[in-house]
Design a protein around this motif. Structure first.
Motif, PDB file in Angstrom:
ATOM      1  N   LEU A 187       0.834  -1.197   0.000  1.00  0.00           N
ATOM      2  CA  LEU A 187       0.000   0.000   0.000  1.00  0.00           C
ATOM      3  C   LEU A 187       0.871   1.250   0.000  1.00  0.00           C
ATOM      4  N   LEU A 188       1.854   1.244   0.880  1.00  0.00           N
ATOM      5  CA  LEU A 188       2.751   2.390   0.982  1.00  0.00           C
ATOM      6  C   LEU A 188       3.486   2.610  -0.338  1.00  0.00           C
ATOM      7  N   ALA A 189       3.973   1.513  -0.898  1.00  0.00           N
ATOM      8  CA  ALA A 189       4.751   1.625  -2.136  1.00  0.00           C
ATOM      9  C   ALA A 189       3.876   2.138  -3.273  1.00  0.00           C
ATOM     10  N   SER A 190       2.653   1.632  -3.380  1.00  0.00           N
ATOM     11  CA  SER A 190       1.841   2.050  -4.515  1.00  0.00           C
ATOM     12  C   SER A 190       1.310   3.471  -4.328  1.00  0.00           C
ATOM     13  N   LEU A 191       0.968   3.839  -3.094  1.00  0.00           N
ATOM     14  CA  LEU A 191       0.526   5.224  -2.862  1.00  0.00           C
ATOM     15  C   LEU A 191       1.635   6.204  -3.235  1.00  0.00           C
ATOM     16  N   THR A 192       2.835   5.929  -2.727  1.00  0.00           N
ATOM     17  CA  THR A 192       3.951   6.826  -3.023  1.00  0.00           C
ATOM     18  C   THR A 192       4.243   6.852  -4.514  1.00  0.00           C
ATOM     19  N   ALA A 193       4.238   5.671  -5.136  1.00  0.00           N
ATOM     20  CA  ALA A 193       4.546   5.605  -6.568  1.00  0.00           C
ATOM     21  C   ALA A 193       3.556   6.452  -7.358  1.00  0.00           C
ATOM     22  N   GLY A 194       2.261   6.324  -7.038  1.00  0.00           N
ATOM     23  CA  GLY A 194       1.251   7.111  -7.737  1.00  0.00           C
ATOM     24  C   GLY A 194       1.507   8.599  -7.591  1.00  0.00           C
ATOM     25  N   LEU A 195       1.719   9.021  -6.344  1.00  0.00           N
ATOM     26  CA  LEU A 195       1.965  10.430  -6.064  1.00  0.00           C
ATOM     27  C   LEU A 195       3.190  10.951  -6.808  1.00  0.00           C
ATOM     28  N   VAL A 196       4.265  10.209  -6.676  1.00  0.00           N
ATOM     29  CA  VAL A 196       5.545  10.665  -7.212  1.00  0.00           C
ATOM     30  C   VAL A 196       5.519  10.720  -8.732  1.00  0.00           C
ATOM     31  N   VAL A 197       4.878   9.753  -9.351  1.00  0.00           N
ATOM     32  CA  VAL A 197       4.876   9.747 -10.807  1.00  0.00           C
ATOM     33  C   VAL A 197       4.023  10.897 -11.353  1.00  0.00           C
ATOM     34  N   LEU A 198       2.913  11.178 -10.710  1.00  0.00           N
ATOM     35  CA  LEU A 198       2.127  12.348 -11.119  1.00  0.00           C
ATOM     36  C   LEU A 198       2.968  13.609 -10.997  1.00  0.00           C
ATOM     37  N   ALA A 199       3.643  13.743  -9.864  1.00  0.00           N
ATOM     38  CA  ALA A 199       4.473  14.928  -9.644  1.00  0.00           C
ATOM     39  C   ALA A 199       5.619  14.971 -10.652  1.00  0.00           C
ATOM     40  N   GLY A 200       6.216  13.807 -10.911  1.00  0.00           N
ATOM     41  CA  GLY A 200       7.338  13.750 -11.852  1.00  0.00           C
ATOM     42  C   GLY A 200       6.897  14.139 -13.258  1.00  0.00           C
ATOM     43  N   LEU A 201       5.722  13.679 -13.643  1.00  0.00           N
ATOM     44  CA  LEU A 201       5.180  14.029 -14.959  1.00  0.00           C
ATOM     45  C   LEU A 201       4.997  15.538 -15.068  1.00  0.00           C
ATOM     46  N   TRP A 202       4.468  16.104 -14.008  1.00  0.00           N
ATOM     47  CA  TRP A 202       4.209  17.539 -14.006  1.00  0.00           C
ATOM     48  C   TRP A 202       5.518  18.324 -14.070  1.00  0.00           C
ATOM     49  N   LEU A 203       6.508  17.907 -13.284  1.00  0.00           N
ATOM     50  CA  LEU A 203       7.818  18.560 -13.309  1.00  0.00           C
ATOM     51  C   LEU A 203       8.407  18.536 -14.724  1.00  0.00           C
ATOM     52  N   ALA A 204       8.367  17.356 -15.333  1.00  0.00           N
ATOM     53  CA  ALA A 204       8.972  17.210 -16.652  1.00  0.00           C
ATOM     54  C   ALA A 204       8.222  18.049 -17.686  1.00  0.00           C
ATOM     55  N   TYR A 205       6.917  18.105 -17.535  1.00  0.00           N
ATOM     56  CA  TYR A 205       6.090  18.831 -18.498  1.00  0.00           C
ATOM     57  C   TYR A 205       6.329  20.337 -18.398  1.00  0.00           C
ATOM     58  N   VAL A 206       6.330  20.847 -17.183  1.00  0.00           N
ATOM     59  CA  VAL A 206       6.540  22.283 -17.019  1.00  0.00           C
ATOM     60  C   VAL A 206       7.947  22.663 -17.461  1.00  0.00           C
ATOM     61  N   GLN A 207       8.896  21.792 -17.188  1.00  0.00           N
ATOM     62  CA  GLN A 207      10.257  22.098 -17.627  1.00  0.00           C
ATOM     63  C   GLN A 207      10.356  22.132 -19.149  1.00  0.00           C
ATOM     64  N   ARG A 208       9.572  21.282 -19.794  1.00  0.00           N
ATOM     65  CA  ARG A 208       9.580  21.279 -21.251  1.00  0.00           C
ATOM     66  C   ARG A 208       8.979  22.563 -21.785  1.00  0.00           C
TER      67      ARG A 208
END
Lengths: 543, 346
Positions: free
Chosen positions: A335-356
């Motif tokens: 549960l912990l791993a999947s919650l964090t993974a979901g959160l982090v990947v959304l945030a990572g996508l957003w970071l990469a997108y705004v940087q682009r």
């Protein structure tokens, strides 16, 4: 740029602040330590501790860096582009070491290869000599185990890079008169650079933050100096000062990497790898066997042998330790791993997108800060987050009392702190794979989509997300597996009753009961296999 | 999220189900506050060692005990950051150095209990009654039965003698047990003399220092070295599995001031919500019934002198412990760490 665009851009930029804040807060706490000056402790460290520590950290960094790049690229190349016996098997199998925490790999290898271990005992019995083989608990041993543990980052990314790049560019190289070897060096390597460099920088950051593995090998690094200053000399201020220096070095490295990467464009047409399988380079007999042997060697040392040893140990202790609570440990871990993974990947996508969208310095700096948590030792990061959150909590509790509410909001007793700290730690892992793939989407594709009248959100959702699928998926898997293996943050910030498998490993290893740590370690590997297998299935079904 | 994508094959339904469960589980995890008469324990002593005792306490008194384990550094930092809103009532940790730190950081409060005063000897507790040793751990010499004459062993100081060159194994100086040992030596012998001894140890090392005591004991058995320093329970664990293990135990400094002892212990936190319950738990831990379990779980010595030790331990015979108050280990720990750095003890 119209007014609306400018407005949107500002908004997008501001939205990165909370993400950067997740690492800025602990950094600020760490930097705040400079208010205290302890010249005496520093003089001691300078004379007796830092020289060794700096040399070790440097050697370890260089050695592991070179090794993971060499292993990751050679294996990734073989599996992605060549054909040899066992290729399909190693394609999957070489990802499996990811599920094995490096501290577990370390204690298994030390157990096997140390003077009192089975191999050396047998050697002494056979040779009749009392002299041992080269010591495994050494800088060399640590370098080897780190390489075995961290190479999958480079492998995973490089393989993806080579597959996406496909044979078309290699064919082009051949028509220009380059042989296969030249084609590899002059076309494939440079073109896949964003991939394997992303993997290598992940591996190095993980290395710099590590405490558990280097302790087992008794190699003093920057991290052990931080912990010693804190726990042995009770000087949290100087420990934090050391941590801030480490963070500074990492920030510098990240910026350098970004500059090196930023000067080039890596965009390329989409469907290059569609029929890669048909074009694979058939290796000739002895070459093919060499390729198989190299893959097998790495896989055995990094996964098969350690897991077998874990199985033997776990079998011996299962009767004593295995009980119904393990279901809860597994469930909490997942549960912990999947919650964090979901959160982090959304945030990572957003970071990469705004940087682009805004490749300028301001966004670049925020992205660097937001992703550098990966290089901070876990305990430093969690304390740095815990202190401000506990403070806010106390203010809230007092406010609640004033207002006459009976139950104060307790942030720190909930999973929130743990999730935030884990997200801060693993942001880089969620960001790097997405960013690597994002660089390959052409501006034309984006303009075409915009030209069709799609809004920004629609472009993100309907163009980027599908094209980024492999990157998003690697990011999800990597973060999931990382969180499962993570120990210091989970240990310090978890709510009551929230023991995970890694916490069980800690309970055993902290008292030197390595054999009894095998059972929870093995469970981590088993649970980790689920996302790894999913990833491989997914990457094969994706276009 | 990828689930919005039309091509997503098996991921989307999986994701939706996961999201629903995850949210539900998070809510449940958040909504479990402690009951008023519950006792909350922060412990750096391992869960498997402590749990049987706490279960027994709950059985006897009907009071629920909530346990959170972590390493001592993290626990003290957490306790300090939480301040007066901490849920912890009791802090349990190993090593007097850590207990002294907790008291020093003002995280504990004094407890004046007649029961504790009767059960725990004065040199095993904080002079200001902020913490109490609950089990005693002796750090002493172990040797290879095959290669070492028992008569040649005597004291910690003797291990610095050149006759042990290339024959000594030590655990890392980063472990608090060694920091405490050296701190106690400093208290007794003074800093210059202690430093010379530690330098002698380093010169005698057979191999790099070990990450844990168990590995050290195995190295002695395998012939990598001949003598070493360990906490006795590590040898006890090995002997419980293999009674004929070729490593023996020797009580150090019996002609002098006695073998170095340390404690694992407990204190009531400064902002304990359930102080009465916390004191009751401490009293229980020091009682005859609990002391057996507390010490035997880990083959340590009961702190309560009226309680007998486990049979493996008894086979080592009785010994004279060093009677300097264990809190000295905390006071001098930072200095000891620096001394070991200077001596080149990794």
């Amino acid at each position: 740029m119209g007014f609306e665009d400018a407005h949107w851009h500002r908004w997008a930029r501001m939205s990165l602040l909370p993400l950067a804040l997740l690492t800025l807060l602990p950094l600020a706490v760490v930097l705040g330590s400079w208010r205290v000056s302890s010249p005496e402790v520093w003089a001691h460290l300078r004379t007796y501790v830092l020289p060794d520590v700096l040399a070790n950290t440097l050697i370890l960094g260089l050695g592991v860096g070179l090794l993971v790049v060499f292993m990751g690229i050679s294996l990734g190349w073989l599996v992605a582009v060549c054909e040899f016996p066992g290729r399909a098997f190693f394609n999957v199998a070489l990802v499996l070491p990811l599920a094995l925490p490096s501290y577990v790999l370390a204690f298994v290898h030390v157990g096997l290869l140390d003077y009192s271990g089975g191999l050396q005992t047998a050697w002494r019995a056979l040779s009749g000599s009392t002299q041992g083989l080269p010591a495994v608990r050494s800088l060399g041993g640590a370098t080897a185990v780190f390489a075995l543990s961290l190479f999958p980052y480079v492998y995973l990314m490089a393989r993806e890079g080579f597959m996406r790049q496909g044979v078309r560019s290699l064919e082009a190289a051949q028509t220009l008169g380059l042989n296969r070897w030249q084609g590899f060096w002059r076309v494939a390597m440079p073109m896949s650079r964003p991939w394997w460099m992303a993997g290598a920088s992940l591996a190095l950051m993980e290395l710099l933050a590590d405490f558990g593995t280097v302790s087992i090998f008794n190699v003093d690094t920057f991290t052990t100096a931080i912990y010693k200053t804190w726990l042995g000399m009770f000087d949290l201020a100087v420990a934090s000062q050391l941590a801030s220096l480490l963070a500074g070095v990492v920030l510098l490295l990240l910026l350098m990497e970004k500059r090196a990467r930023g000067r080039r464009r890596f965009a390329q047409g989409g469907q290059a790898s569609a029929a890669l399988g048909a074009y694979r380079i058939q290796l000739k007999s002895h070459q093919a066997w060499l390729a198989s042997a190299w893959c097998a060697l790495v896989w055995l040392a990094a996964f098969a042998v350690p897991v077998l040893q874990l199985l033997v140990w776990a079998w011996q202790s299962a009767a004593q330790d295995l009980d119904a609570r393990y279901w809860a440990f597994v469930w909490h871990t997942m549960l912990l791993a999947s919650l964090t993974a979901g959160l982090v990947v959304l945030a990572g996508l957003w970071l990469a997108y705004v940087q682009r969208l805004q490749p300028g310095r301001r966004v670049g700096a925020m992205v660097s800060v937001a992703t550098m948590g990966y290089a901070l030792p876990g305990m430093v990061l969690s304390i740095g987050l815990f202190i401000p959150i506990a403070w806010v909590d106390q203010q809230l509790a007092e406010l609640a009392q004033v207002l006459g509410w009976s139950t104060p909001l307790l942030l720190k007793g909930s999973m929130a702190v743990m999730l935030l700290a884990l997200a801060a730690r693993f942001m880089a892992v969620g960001f790097e794979p997405v960013q690597a793939v994002m660089q390959r989407i052409t501006p034309h594709q984006e303009q075409a989509a915009r030209g069709l009248g799609l809004g920004r959100w629609q472009v993100l959702r309907r163009l980027f997300v599908p094209l980024l699928r492999p990157g998003l998926f690697s990011a999800l898997l990597l973060v999931f597996v990382e969180v499962m293996k993570e120990m210091p943050i989970t240990l310090m910030t978890r709510p009551f009753g929230w023991d995970t498998l890694a916490v069980r490993v800690f309970e055993m290893t902290s008292e030197g009961m390595w054999e009894r740590a095998a059972l929870p370690s093995l469970c981590i590997v088993l649970v980790g296999l689920i996302p790894v297998v999913l990833l491989v299935k997914e990457s094969e079904s994706s276009p | 999220m990828t689930s919005t994508h039309s091509r997503s094959s098996f991921i989307a339904p999986l994701f939706r189900r996961w999201a629903a469960t995850a949210v539900a589980a998070t809510l449940v995890a958040v909504g479990m506050p402690a009951m008023a008469d519950d006792i909350t324990v922060y412990s750096a002593r391992n869960e498997q060692l402590l749990k049987p005792l706490l279960d027994r306490f709950t059985q006897d008194t009907g009071t629920t005990v909530r346990l959170l384990t972590a390493n001592e550094g993290a626990l003290l930092a957490r306790l300090a950051a939480e301040g007066n809103s901490t849920p912890a009532d009791v802090l349990i940790t190993v090593d007097a150095g850590n207990l002294w730190q907790a008291a020093q950081k003002d995280l504990l409060q004094p407890v004046n209990s007649a029961v504790l005063a009767a059960n725990i000897p004065a040199h095993l507790k904080d002079p200001a009654n902020q913490w109490f040793g609950m089990s005693v751990r002796a750090r002493t010499l172990v040797y290879s039965k095959a290669r070492v004459e028992r008569q040649s062993l005597s004291s910690y100081e003797d291990l610095a003698d050149p006759k042990w060159r290339g024959k000594l194994c030590l655990r890392t100086s980063k472990k608090v047990y060694n920091q405490s040992l050296v701190a106690m030596m400093m208290a007794e012998l003074g800093e210059p003399k202690t430093e010379a001894i530690v330098k002698g140890w380093v010169a005698n090392l057979a191999t790099d220092v070990f990450p844990d005591d168990t590995a050290l004991i195995k190295a002695i058995a395998a012939g990598q070295c001949q003598v070493g320093l360990v906490n006795t329970y590590y040898l006890g664990r090995v002997l419980n599995k293999e009674p004929n293990f070729p490593v023996g135990l020797f009580w150090a400094n019996q002609q002098g001031s006695g073998t170095h002892v340390n404690v694992s212990g407990a204190g009531v936190t400064k902002y304990a919500k359930n102080r009465a319950g916390a004191v009751k738990l401490l009293e229980f831990l020091s009682s005859d019934a609990a002391q057996h379990i507390y010490a035997d779980q880990d083959l340590e010595f009961p702190a309560n002198p009226r309680v007998n030790a486990d049979s493996v331990i008894k086979s080592w015979g009785s010994f004279k412990p060093n009677a300097i108050n264990v809190s000295k280990a905390g006071e001098l720990q930072a200095a000891a760490t620096r001394l070991m750095d200077r001596a080149g003890y990794k």
